[in-house]
Design an enzyme around this catalytic site. Structure first.
Site, short mmCIF file in Angstrom:
data_model
loop_
_atom_site.label_atom_id
_atom_site.label_comp_id
_atom_site.label_asym_id
_atom_site.label_seq_id
_atom_site.Cartn_x
_atom_site.Cartn_y
_atom_site.Cartn_z
N CYS A 2 0.85 -1.19 0.00
CA CYS A 2 0.00 0.00 0.00
C CYS A 2 0.89 1.24 0.00
CB CYS A 2 -0.94 0.10 1.19
SG CYS A 2 -2.06 -1.28 1.36
N ARG A 27 3.81 -0.43 -4.86
CA ARG A 27 3.55 -0.96 -3.53
C ARG A 27 2.21 -1.70 -3.44
NH1 ARG A 27 6.74 1.29 0.29
NH2 ARG A 27 5.23 0.74 1.88
N TRP A 101 -2.86 -2.79 -1.61
CA TRP A 101 -2.59 -4.22 -1.80
C TRP A 101 -3.37 -4.91 -0.70
CZ3 TRP A 101 -0.55 -8.42 0.80
CH2 TRP A 101 -0.13 -9.49 0.01
N ASN A 127 -1.50 2.01 5.75
CA ASN A 127 -0.66 0.94 5.21
C ASN A 127 -0.22 0.11 6.40
OD1 ASN A 127 1.41 -0.61 4.10
ND2 ASN A 127 2.88 1.08 4.12
N GLY A 128 -0.56 -1.19 6.39
CA GLY A 128 -0.18 -2.04 7.51
C GLY A 128 -1.33 -2.95 7.89
N GLU A 534 16.87 -17.53 -9.23
CA GLU A 534 16.43 -16.17 -9.56
C GLU A 534 15.75 -16.13 -10.93
OE1 GLU A 534 15.85 -13.59 -8.05
OE2 GLU A 534 15.93 -11.95 -9.48
N LYS A 538 11.92 -14.95 -11.55
CA LYS A 538 11.54 -13.86 -12.48
C LYS A 538 10.43 -14.32 -13.40
CE LYS A 538 12.78 -11.11 -11.01
NZ LYS A 538 13.53 -11.01 -9.81
N GLU A 541 7.09 -14.68 -11.50
CA GLU A 541 6.54 -13.40 -11.05
C GLU A 541 5.78 -12.68 -12.16
OE1 GLU A 541 9.32 -11.29 -7.73
OE2 GLU A 541 10.25 -11.59 -9.67
N HIS A 557 17.23 -36.26 -8.89
CA HIS A 557 16.49 -36.74 -7.72
C HIS A 557 15.05 -36.26 -7.70
CE1 HIS A 557 20.25 -38.27 -6.20
NE2 HIS A 557 20.80 -37.10 -6.46
N LYS A 671 5.85 -4.65 -4.56
CA LYS A 671 7.30 -4.57 -4.51
C LYS A 671 7.84 -4.52 -3.08
CE LYS A 671 11.18 -2.82 -6.81
NZ LYS A 671 11.54 -4.18 -7.21
C1 G6P Z 1 8.90 -8.66 -2.80
C2 G6P Z 1 9.37 -8.16 -4.15
C3 G6P Z 1 10.66 -8.88 -4.54
C4 G6P Z 1 11.71 -8.68 -3.46
C5 G6P Z 1 11.21 -9.12 -2.09
C6 G6P Z 1 12.15 -8.69 -0.99
O1 G6P Z 1 8.51 -9.98 -2.90
O2 G6P Z 1 8.37 -8.39 -5.12
O3 G6P Z 1 11.12 -8.34 -5.76
O4 G6P Z 1 12.85 -9.42 -3.80
O5 G6P Z 1 9.95 -8.52 -1.82
O6 G6P Z 1 12.16 -7.30 -0.95
P1 G6P Z 1 13.35 -6.41 -0.42
O7 G6P Z 1 12.91 -5.01 -0.65
O8 G6P Z 1 13.51 -6.74 1.03
O9 G6P Z 1 14.56 -6.78 -1.19
#
Ligand code: G6P
Length: 676
Positions: A2, A27, A101, A127-128, A534, A538, A541, A557, A671
């Site tokens: 948020c 956010r 969010w 937010n929270g 990673e 990606k 996501e 395995h 994010k």
């Molecule tokens: C969310 C974001 C990711 C990020 C993760 C950790 O899931 O979508 O892209 O890697 O949070 O966030 P930070 O800001 O702590 O790296």
């Protein structure tokens, strides 16, 4: 999660709020809303004026909110932002706004913020999470309050309203008293239509910044901004106060309200004791906040990598490559200033989430290789609720792009309480994790807006490489020769990434042939194993394709059972000591008809694309034939992730674009995850 924006001053609030919401949309983006307080009747004296409160909400993105406002005010969305509005909500100079969010309550118009109190006077954005909201709601119900939404937030606005009316106190006092009853996390902004010269905000565990505008050559504030991070504020003022936990900020402007004689920002704790407003000068490069001609933030941020990594190393890696015959070295103030504590460490525990956790896995290998200190890597969410054994001399490293991730923040708070030394590796300057750490190194890659993290990952790995070299040198566990070789190679990484980026068109074409897939496997070994994780993350996501990252040898395995003629398997097969082993793993996949995309080292003649004209050449006669190859320049094994991750970022980006998906704002994600 948020985003919150607020404005009070003499400018029109609505365009500032909307622009701010767009900047904070990373956010959360399942619904949005804004509340505007405007003058209804004018009078020379403030006591003769009356004000109205208008609230607009929309399910969906900020653009949907703009359309809702345009419809309701009979203007076009663009007019809203430009046209002089003599009357009505668009003329308001006070407002708050929110992009959501969802936590409690589905994304819908009624659950969107701002929420309005039963009296119709107060409105609030949050937010929270209010954890004890159901108890508070029951208590308020018994006192005659009715609730419109399913959210935890609405409880808070009603509670403040109740305290104000029954306790006959002002807004700031009611906010403080209400927050004393709240269990949970919050960043809030509240306004009252009866008091248009006042904006009240507070935070606990969710970020909030206050921007202050001054008249020229004057120390009296003339306008106030409020936002979840500095990006909505930066173009209006450089003066920012980051609120601390359990602080309440009261912004007042004289002249609008008969009771306000002085314009000021005052900050107190929840008990009402005054706290100091520490005003910081921020320096945000505004060009980093837009797409710079790219169709998406994610693509721009992938292409930003060479330059931001140069910035990340500048002033830190010295004399590499040689400029004046002096040996290269790395200087990090955290390592220099805290040398003693760091040398005492018998163990390092890395805590992080998501992409930052993957960077942590690479950090473990780098630190163990160069410093010979045992490293554990923990998901922050597991660490904080496990029973971590933390010794006095342990160093806990928190890696976080935003610096606001709730689990990572809680993990370091726990570590601090148990006596550990906390080292932050953070992008968000002034963020909560940066402030809670004893020492740290910023990655300095600029704002990252695309929800899928790209340049932050390479920035984190670059910083981890610098830290391991600096600490390894201090401990005497790395030879001068290796130290210099790695540093020189590190400074060549940006231009090598530029070479990888030149293959963007090829990767785009390749991506288009794989949009059919429902599953992907990503396999790598050693330093490239976290890159496999990673790459898979990606793809999940942003293209919603199920993908798994695995250590290549572990494939036997389990995951090998999934391989058939439909299954794309991405191998990270750059030239390092495990190269031959990777070739064997690739053979195993080919035997089961899997479609291999191999990331290989430039000039590798052991692996070739089956349709690559070079496959016919004599020197490729013994090469393994795969579906496609993507070449990256040669580098050292320990720096390989900085190059091999780039084609995987581009691959997921182009698959998502080819599938017509919203790359920068993928469904269900946000994010900055500021809730558990
Ligand atoms: C969310 C974001 C990711 C990020 C993760 C950790 O899931 O979508 O892209 O890697 O949070 O966030 P930070 O800001 O702590 O790296």
């Amino acid at each position: 999660m948020c985003g919150i924006v607020g404005y009070m001053g003499s400018r029109k609030a609505y365009p500032i709020l909307i622009k701010g919401l767009h900047r904070l949309e990373y956010r959360g983006y399942d619904s949005a809303g804004c509340a505007l307080i405007s003058e209804e009747t004018t009078g020379k004296k403030s006591s003769e004026r009356s004000y109205r409160l208008d609230v607009f909400k929309a399910k969906g993105k900020v653009a949907d909110l703009e359309n809702t406002v345009a419809h309701a005010t009979n203007t076009s969305a663009n007019e809203n932002l430009t046209k002089e509005q003599p009357r009505g909500p668009l003329s308001a100079c006070l407002g708050i706004a929110h992009t959501r969010w969802a936590t409690h309550g589905v994304p819908s118009e009624v659950n969107a913020h701002p929420h309005v109190s039963q009296s119709g006077n107060l409105t609030l954005v949050h937010n929270g999470i209010i954890e004890n909201y159901s108890t508070l709601r029951e208590q308020l119900r018994k006192r005659g309050y009715e609730f419109q939404s399913e959210t935890d937030t609405e409880v808070l606005v009603q509670l403040i309203d109740y305290i104000m009316s029954y306790g006959r106190c002002d807004l700031a006092t009611a906010v403080r008293l209400a927050l004393q009853k709240v269990i949970g996390a919050y960043a809030i902004a509240v306004i009252d239509k009866r008091h248009p010269g006042e904006l009240v905000a507070a935070r606990k565990s969710s970020p909030l910044a206050v921007g202050i505008g001054y008249a020229e050559n004057d120390k009296t504030p003339t306008e106030f901004f409020l936002a979840s991070d500095a990006s909505p504020i930066a173009e209006y003022t450089k003066k920012i106060v980051y609120l601390n936990d359990e602080e309440v900020a009261v912004m007042r402007l004289a002249g609008r309200d008969a009771n306000i004689t002085q314009s000021e920002l005052s900050i107190t704790n929840l008990k009402g004791d005054a706290a100091t407003a520490e005003i910081k000068e921020i320096n945000v490069d505004l060009s980093m906040l837009d797409k710079g001609g790219f169709p998406h933030y994610m693509l721009k941020e992938i292409f930003d990598q060479p330059n931001v990594l140069r910035v990340c190393m500048s002033g830190r890696v010295i004399n590499a490559p040689y400029t004046d015959g002096n040996a290269p070295s790395v200087v990090l103030s955290a390592v220099t200033n805290h040398r003693r504590e760091l040398l005492r460490a018998r163990r390092i525990i890395i805590v992080s989430c998501g992409t930052s956790w993957h960077a942590g896995l690479i950090g473990k290998q780098l630190i163990e290789h160069f410093c010979r200190i045992p490293v554990e890597v923990a998901y922050a969410s597991e660490f904080r609720y496990g029973e971590p054994v933390i010794e006095h001399d342990d160093v806990v490293m928190a890696i976080s792009q935003s610096g606001e991730t709730a689990d990572t923040l809680a993990a370091i708070q726990l570590a601090r309480e148990q006596g550990a030394i906390v080292f932050g590796i953070v992008n968000g300057v002034g963020s909560s994790i940066a402030r809670e750490s004893h020492m740290g190194t910023y990655i300095h890659v600029g704002p990252e807006i695309g929800v899928a993290s790209t340049k932050a990952f390479t920035g984190q790995v670059t910083v981890l490489a610098m830290i391991s070299l600096a600490l390894g040198m201090a401990r005497g566990t790395v030879s001068q020769e290796e130290y210099e070789t790695v540093l020189r190679e590190l400074t060549l990484i940006p231009e090598k990434i530029e070479t990888v980026l030149q293959q963007n068109d090829k990767i785009k074409k390749l991506a288009q042939t794989f949009t059919y897939a429902h599953n992907f496997l990503y396999l790598g070994r050693g330093f490239n194993y976290p890159v496999a994780l990673e790459g898979a993350l990606k793809l999940k996501e942003i293209s919603y394709i199920h993908a798994e990252g695995y250590p290549a040898a572990e494939m036997k395995h389990g995951p090998i059972a999934l391989v058939d003629a439909e299954m794309p398997v991405v191998f990270l097969a750059t030239h390092h000591q495990l190269y031959q082993k990777i070739i064997s793993n690739m053979q195993e996949v080919i035997s089961r008809k899997g479609r291999i995309i191999a990331v290989i080292t430039e000039g590798d003649k052991g692996i070739v694309g089956k349709n690559d004209p070079r496959a016919q050449q004599k020197e490729y006669a013994g090469a393994l034939k795969v579906e496609e190859t993507i070449e990256v320049p040669a580098t050292l094994a320990c720096l390989a992730p900085l190059l091999s991750v780039v084609p995987l970022q581009l691959l997921s980006y182009h698959v998502a674009v080819a599938k017509g998906l919203d790359v920068d704002q993928p469904r269900n994600l946000a994010k900055s995850v500021t809730v558990e």
